[in-house]
Design an enzyme around this catalytic site. Structure first.
Site, PDB file in Angstrom:
ATOM      1  N   LYS A 184      44.469 -11.700  55.907  1.00 58.05           N
ATOM      2  CA  LYS A 184      45.720 -11.194  55.322  1.00 58.05           C
ATOM      3  C   LYS A 184      45.311 -10.349  54.109  1.00 58.05           C
ATOM      4  CE  LYS A 184      48.502 -11.634  52.451  1.00 58.05           C
ATOM      5  NZ  LYS A 184      48.821 -10.557  51.502  1.00 58.05           N
ATOM      6  N   GLU A 259      37.952 -17.937  44.878  1.00 57.88           N
ATOM      7  CA  GLU A 259      37.247 -17.076  43.925  1.00 57.88           C
ATOM      8  C   GLU A 259      38.350 -16.462  43.067  1.00 57.88           C
ATOM      9  OE1 GLU A 259      35.980 -14.508  41.981  1.00 57.88           O
ATOM     10  OE2 GLU A 259      35.511 -13.222  43.694  1.00 57.88           O
ATOM     11  N   CYS A 293      37.139  -9.243  39.023  1.00 58.26           N
ATOM     12  CA  CYS A 293      37.320 -10.640  38.609  1.00 58.26           C
ATOM     13  C   CYS A 293      36.295 -11.006  37.538  1.00 58.26           C
ATOM     14  CB  CYS A 293      37.196 -11.570  39.801  1.00 58.26           C
ATOM     15  SG  CYS A 293      35.772 -11.227  40.822  1.00 58.26           S
ATOM     16  N   GLU A 390      43.333 -12.665  31.526  1.00 61.04           N
ATOM     17  CA  GLU A 390      42.710 -11.638  32.358  1.00 61.04           C
ATOM     18  C   GLU A 390      43.589 -10.391  32.308  1.00 61.04           C
ATOM     19  OE1 GLU A 390      42.599 -12.688  36.584  1.00 61.04           O
ATOM     20  OE2 GLU A 390      40.593 -11.835  36.673  1.00 61.04           O
TER      21      GLU A 390
HETATM   22  P1  NDP Z   1      47.478 -12.556  43.773  1.00 58.30           P
HETATM   23  O1  NDP Z   1      46.465 -13.567  43.463  1.00 58.30           O
HETATM   24  O2  NDP Z   1      48.895 -12.958  43.673  1.00 58.30           O
HETATM   25  O3  NDP Z   1      47.269 -11.979  45.264  1.00 58.30           O
HETATM   26  C1  NDP Z   1      46.065 -12.080  45.967  1.00 58.30           C
HETATM   27  C2  NDP Z   1      46.365 -12.236  47.451  1.00 58.30           C
HETATM   28  O4  NDP Z   1      47.098 -13.455  47.661  1.00 58.30           O
HETATM   29  C3  NDP Z   1      47.217 -11.139  48.045  1.00 58.30           C
HETATM   30  O5  NDP Z   1      46.825 -10.911  49.373  1.00 58.30           O
HETATM   31  C4  NDP Z   1      48.598 -11.754  48.016  1.00 58.30           C
HETATM   32  O6  NDP Z   1      49.457 -11.176  48.937  1.00 58.30           O
HETATM   33  C5  NDP Z   1      48.307 -13.174  48.378  1.00 58.30           C
HETATM   34  N1  NDP Z   1      49.324 -14.134  47.979  1.00 58.30           N
HETATM   35  C6  NDP Z   1      50.307 -14.002  47.068  1.00 58.30           C
HETATM   36  N2  NDP Z   1      51.012 -15.153  46.942  1.00 58.30           N
HETATM   37  C7  NDP Z   1      50.438 -16.030  47.793  1.00 58.30           C
HETATM   38  C8  NDP Z   1      50.700 -17.395  48.125  1.00 58.30           C
HETATM   39  N3  NDP Z   1      51.660 -18.087  47.540  1.00 58.30           N
HETATM   40  N4  NDP Z   1      49.911 -17.988  49.039  1.00 58.30           N
HETATM   41  C9  NDP Z   1      48.902 -17.309  49.638  1.00 58.30           C
HETATM   42  N5  NDP Z   1      48.614 -16.021  49.363  1.00 58.30           N
HETATM   43  C10 NDP Z   1      49.375 -15.388  48.457  1.00 58.30           C
HETATM   44  O7  NDP Z   1      47.180 -11.304  42.890  1.00 58.30           O
HETATM   45  P2  NDP Z   1      48.137 -10.119  42.483  1.00 58.30           P
HETATM   46  O8  NDP Z   1      47.880  -9.033  43.421  1.00 58.30           O
HETATM   47  O9  NDP Z   1      49.561 -10.539  42.325  1.00 58.30           O
HETATM   48  O10 NDP Z   1      47.567  -9.787  41.034  1.00 58.30           O
HETATM   49  C11 NDP Z   1      47.986 -10.554  39.924  1.00 58.30           C
HETATM   50  C12 NDP Z   1      46.883 -10.726  38.930  1.00 58.30           C
HETATM   51  O11 NDP Z   1      45.837 -11.465  39.531  1.00 58.30           O
HETATM   52  C13 NDP Z   1      46.216  -9.449  38.479  1.00 58.30           C
HETATM   53  O12 NDP Z   1      46.902  -8.891  37.416  1.00 58.30           O
HETATM   54  C14 NDP Z   1      44.852  -9.912  38.091  1.00 58.30           C
HETATM   55  O13 NDP Z   1      44.873 -10.368  36.762  1.00 58.30           O
HETATM   56  C15 NDP Z   1      44.603 -11.080  39.006  1.00 58.30           C
HETATM   57  N6  NDP Z   1      43.742 -10.747  40.162  1.00 58.30           N
HETATM   58  C16 NDP Z   1      42.519 -11.298  40.194  1.00 58.30           C
HETATM   59  C17 NDP Z   1      41.663 -10.983  41.210  1.00 58.30           C
HETATM   60  C18 NDP Z   1      40.290 -11.527  41.250  1.00 58.30           C
HETATM   61  O14 NDP Z   1      39.441 -10.986  41.951  1.00 58.30           O
HETATM   62  N7  NDP Z   1      40.011 -12.601  40.560  1.00 58.30           N
HETATM   63  C19 NDP Z   1      42.032 -10.053  42.284  1.00 58.30           C
HETATM   64  C20 NDP Z   1      43.375  -9.579  42.185  1.00 58.30           C
HETATM   65  C21 NDP Z   1      44.182  -9.922  41.153  1.00 58.30           C
HETATM   66  P3  NDP Z   1      50.419  -9.956  48.511  1.00 58.30           P
HETATM   67  O15 NDP Z   1      49.556  -8.883  47.972  1.00 58.30           O
HETATM   68  O16 NDP Z   1      51.062  -9.587  49.767  1.00 58.30           O
HETATM   69  O17 NDP Z   1      51.346 -10.521  47.485  1.00 58.30           O
END
Ligand code: NDP
Length: 522
Positions: A184, A259, A293, A390
């Site tokens: 996904k 992660e 990250c 972050e």
């Molecule tokens: P999320 O952690 O919300 O999203 C990551 C993935 O999880 C996406 O594919 C998202 O889908 C999916 N997702 C969202 N809600 C759920 C759920 N309840 N159960 C399972 N999967 C879910 O990151 P965001 O894109 O909202 O970013 C928010 C913040 O997260 C950023 O501002 C940043 O600070 C941090 N981030 C950290 C990352 C890292 O590598 N550590 C990577 C990305 C973000 P969908 O996109 O369809 O909502």
């Protein structure tokens, strides 16, 4: 035009990849993916429902038992090498899609796609080396061995910051182990993973081994995490979502690798090579527009060189070229999504309101595209939001420290523990610091270096488990222990039997009284 991708007016059109076919979603819904540089939609993507997800999981389950199983490790490895070849041959194509979807500058996107092939090859080499053990037992009655079997269907949930590379972290060990996968991707960056599916298809993987279910609804990720027929979730994203994923998976005792986020410190001592340290900080927080990250977004600098360091860093921030991510000379591309741009803007404005000094940048760039200017912030305290949260943007907070102990205390004063950078020419100090830093990775006199051979993951709230490295394949394997009674004798059914506690004497007893067997009192 490649399979699974068609032109829809001026937009590219991407369909789901399920059970070996590219197909529209059951309800024919679609959503658009926006290019963060042009701020225009550039692709229309299949918007899957939870029913589509179920179909993909069923296909992945069936695939576990079919041709994929009979291929064996060597066969899986061969297919993985073929996929790596295709990724390398089509590197420019995949990198271009990553850039359109996510805004990643072309040279970084190309380097990441090259790493995808490297990851596939590394784990392909392990696919035919998965072995159980014959367990040596002091008694002759039992022949005992272990087998290592694929855990089953893996659900990969990806973020938007580095979709293909973060997919490779999960897919390469999962395929090597003989698992199947449902991916996904993030709703913001689904296209590169759907494009990658074309090469999986072309490489000849059996139907259902790899499935991609894109969608705009948060329900989709949640449904995958909670899916009772998905044995392991491999997730990269925010800590908050990671907690939800972990809770959802735990309802059916699903395994998870998480992660998650970070607020990684880079510690610079006065004895460091200053230019190298500044360069490392640039790599850690301005590369990928800071959307990493492991971004080294807190820089702790020994007091005596603080001002010189800050001056040099500000100079580098001002020199960084923002612009068209497809231009090979561009250093910093746009932020991947508009909501993320607004989040960065708000965090930086809030820090200015609470007294931080913004030495450069600090604002959304006036150019078109979701650009945030590279930003250096000083005059902040440990408890400040910009130091604790972050940001996921090209924003760095710099703080001075006096003594080694202070640097350690400040570095570890965070709920996160993903990575850290250490800049010093003193070898003894480097070892002392490595010992005391609470982080899954410590880069010494370097930053943002990655290899499939090196474990990566976080301590504390930065995650659960490690991706990459030899041991990563174990996440995708279950151990099955097999006991075979080779004596043909009978045992007392009311006493637990152990093969190891008694000596050959019990064998003799057993021969004279077969009903007693070989027993352990509880
Ligand atoms: P999320 O952690 O919300 O999203 C990551 C993935 O999880 C996406 O594919 C998202 O889908 C999916 N997702 C969202 N809600 C759920 C759920 N309840 N159960 C399972 N999967 C879910 O990151 P965001 O894109 O909202 O970013 C928010 C913040 O997260 C950023 O501002 C940043 O600070 C941090 N981030 C950290 C990352 C890292 O590598 N550590 C990577 C990305 C973000 P969908 O996109 O369809 O909502």
């Amino acid at each position: 035009m490649a399979r699974g991708v068609v032109e829809a007016g001026s937009l590219k059109r991407y369909d789901l990849y399920v059970d070996g076919t590219f197909q529209p979603p059951s309800q024919n819904a679609r959503f658009e993916s926006v290019n963060p540089y042009t701020e225009e939609p550039w692709a229309t993507v299949a918007d899957a429902s939870v029913e589509d997800l179920d179909v993909a999981v069923d296909a992945a389950l069936r695939a576990l038992e079919g041709d994929w199983l009979t291929l064996g490790g060597a066969g899986r490895g061969k297919l993985m090498h073929r996929l790596a070849d295709l990724v390398e041959q089509n590197l420019a194509h995949l990198a271009a899609i990553e850039t359109s979807d996510n805004g990643k500058v072309r040279r970084d996107a190309e380097a990441q796609v090259a790493l995808v092939a490297k990851w596939l090859r590394y784990f392909a080499g392990l696919a035919d080396k998965i072995e159980g053990r014959v367990v040596s037992e002091p008694q002759a009655e039992y022949f005992v061995y272990t087998r290592r079997e694929p855990v089953g269907v893996v659900g990969a949930i990806l973020p938007w910051n580095a979709p293909l590379l973060l997919l490779a972290f999960k897919l390469a060990p999962a395929l090597a182990a003989g698992c199947t996968m449902v991916v996904k991707p993030s709703e913001f960056t689904p296209a590169s993973v759907l494009a990658f599916a074309q090469y999986v298809h072309k490489a000849g993987f059996p139907a259902g081994v790899f499935n991609v279910v894109s969608g705009s609804s948060r329900e989709l990720g949640a449904a995958l995490a909670a899916h009772p027929r998905v044995s392991r979730i491999a997730f990269t994203g925010s800590t908050q979502t990671g907690i939800s994923v972990s809770k959802a998976a735990s309802d059916h005792v699903g395994r998870v690798t998480l992660e998650l986020g970070g607020k990684s410190p880079q510690i610079v001592f006065a004895d460091a090579d200053l230019e190298a340290a500044v360069n490392g900080v640039v790599a850690g927080v301005f590369a990928a527009s800071g959307q990493m990250c492991h971004a080294g977004s807190r820089v702790l600098v020994e007091q005596s060189i603080h001002d010189a360091f800050v001056d040099a860093l500000v100079r580098r921030a001002r020199e960084a070229r923002l612009g068209d991510p497809t231009d090979p000379l561009t250093d910093i591309g746009p932020i991947s999504t508009e909501p993320q741009l607004r989040k960065i803007e708000e965090l930086v404005s809030a820090s200015a309101r609470s007294g931080a000094k913004i030495l450069c940048g600090g604002k959304v760039s006036p150019r078109s595209g979701y650009f945030f200017e590279p930003t250096v912030i000083t005059n902040v305290q440990q408890h400040a939001q910009i130091v604790r949260e972050e940001v996921f943007g090209p924003v760095v907070a710099v703080m001075p420290f006096d003594r080694e102990d202070d640097a350690i205390e400040m570095a570890n004063d965070t709920p996160y523990g993903l990575a850290a950078g250490l800049w010093t020419s003193n070898l003894n100090r480097a070892h002392r610091m490595v010992d005391r830093i609470k982080a899954g990775t410590v880069w010494v006199n370097c930053y943002r270096v990655a290899s499939p051979a090196v474990p990566f993951g976080g301590m504390k709230t930065s995650g659960v488990g490690r991706e990459n490295g030899l041991d990563a394949i174990n996440d995708y394997l279950e151990t099955k222990s097999v006991w075979m009674d080779v004596s043909g004798g009978k045992r007392d059914p009311y006493r637990i039997s152990s093969s190891s506690s008694e000596s050959s004497e019990s064998t003799t007893t057993r021969e004279s009284n077969p009903s007693r067997g070989d027993h352990l009192d509880e």
